[in-house]
Design an enzyme around this catalytic site. Structure first.
Site, PDB file in Angstrom:
ATOM      1  CE  LYS A  96      -3.823   2.228   2.406  1.00  0.00           C
ATOM      2  NZ  LYS A  96      -3.219   3.442   3.003  1.00  0.00           N
ATOM      3  N   GLY A 157      -8.423  10.078   8.911  1.00  0.00           N
ATOM      4  CA  GLY A 157      -8.845  10.269  10.289  1.00  0.00           C
ATOM      5  C   GLY A 157      -9.831  11.392  10.516  1.00  0.00           C
ATOM      6  CB  ALA A 184      -8.202   8.153   3.886  1.00  0.00           C
ATOM      7  N   GLY A 185     -10.913   8.778   5.543  1.00  0.00           N
ATOM      8  CA  GLY A 185     -11.927   9.810   5.719  1.00  0.00           C
ATOM      9  C   GLY A 185     -13.313   9.318   6.075  1.00  0.00           C
ATOM     10  CG  ASN A 206      -6.568   1.886  11.340  1.00  0.00           C
ATOM     11  OD1 ASN A 206      -5.362   1.829  11.184  1.00  0.00           O
ATOM     12  ND2 ASN A 206      -7.106   1.514  12.499  1.00  0.00           N
ATOM     13  CB  THR A 207      -9.247   6.565  12.340  1.00  0.00           C
ATOM     14  OG1 THR A 207      -7.911   6.627  11.841  1.00  0.00           O
ATOM     15  CG2 THR A 207      -9.357   7.455  13.560  1.00  0.00           C
TER      16      THR A 207
END
Length: 260
Positions: A96, A157, A184-185, A206-207
């Site tokens: 990645k 995040g 992301a986001g 993830n976050t």
């Protein structure tokens, strides 16, 4: 099934392994998410010590496919070097690829990203590039040999969800044969469902899971949302309308008018 280079994967949810309250919660969240691909930071793994050994042991117990990343790299040279180290450590040609341009937004350095992708693909890597939603960048990455493209929905995040829906839809329309993963986001299960409704092949999180009050429950929520969004896309969503359209047909005279 979704195609990642030469591999078919059942789960359309990819998950990160950082930021969890504890290693045990991380393991439970990954397991309950149903994810088959887990991203791992090379820098975390090479930190050494018992904590690093415990982390890697938990990942192995899950039986998932590891996708190492170049998180934190801010130059082409650094990203390429990190990718090569990851290949040796994890025994995989998957990477990645992240090349960060700005510390505040963590926006990808798209020029450096394309250059690094070209170098790595020539060296036998199968690259998963983290990029913006810019079509021209995606086309350059495809020309370089990327068969997977991972545009952001919003800054890493930020939990803002999809901020440029039209651009993401354009990517899907223009790259029908490329595996597209929103990366992301995303902050809520509804954001993941929206991405899947656009026809994206998968999402990476993830976050949003790791920082939830209950990461394990949130992992299950995202799993269901991804499945629901994909099913909705396959079922064929009705188009939005500018005006109302009655759901009940109006035919003839209302029944109460016929009552004498």
């Amino acid at each position: 099934m979704v195609k990642f280079y030469d591999r078919d994967i059942s789960s359309r949810l990819l998950i990160g392994s950082a930021l969890y309250p504890s290693p045990a919660i991380m393991q439970d969240a990954i397991r309950d998410s149903g994810a088959e691909i887990v991203t791992v930071s090379l820098r975390r793994e090479t930190a050494g010590g018992k904590a690093g050994d415990q982390f890697w042991s938990l990942i192995r117990e899950l039986g998932v496919t590891v996708l190492p990343n170049t998180a934190g790299c801010r130059s082409v040279r650094e990203a390429v070097t990190t990718a090569k180290l990851a290949r040796e450590l994890f025994a995989t040609s998957w990477i990645k690829l992240e090349v960060i341009a700005d510390n505040d937004t963590l926006q990808p350095d798209v020029v450096g990203l394309v250059e690094a992708a070209q170098i790595l693909i020539k060296d036998g890597f199968e690259v998963f590039p983290y990029c913006t939603e810019d079509l021209s960048v995606a086309l350059r990455l495809v020309d370089a040999g990327c068969r997977v493209i991972m545009p952001w929905a919003a800054p890493i995040g930020s939990a803002r969800g999809i901020t440029n829906r039209d651009a993401l839809k354009l990517l899907r329309d223009r790259l029908p044969d490329i595996t597209l993963v929103v990366d992301a986001g995303l902050g809520a299960p509804s954001h993941a469902a929206e991405a899947m409704e656009l026809g994206y092949d998968a999402v990476l999180l993830n976050t949003a899971i790791a920082k939830a009050e209950d990461p394990v429950a949130m992992a299950r929520a995202f799993r269901l949302a991804v499945d629901a969004g994909r099913l909705g896309y396959q079922a064929g969503l009705m188009g939005a309308r500018d005006f109302a359209s009655p759901s009940t047909p109006v035919i003839g005279t209302p029944f109460w008018h016929a009552v004498s």
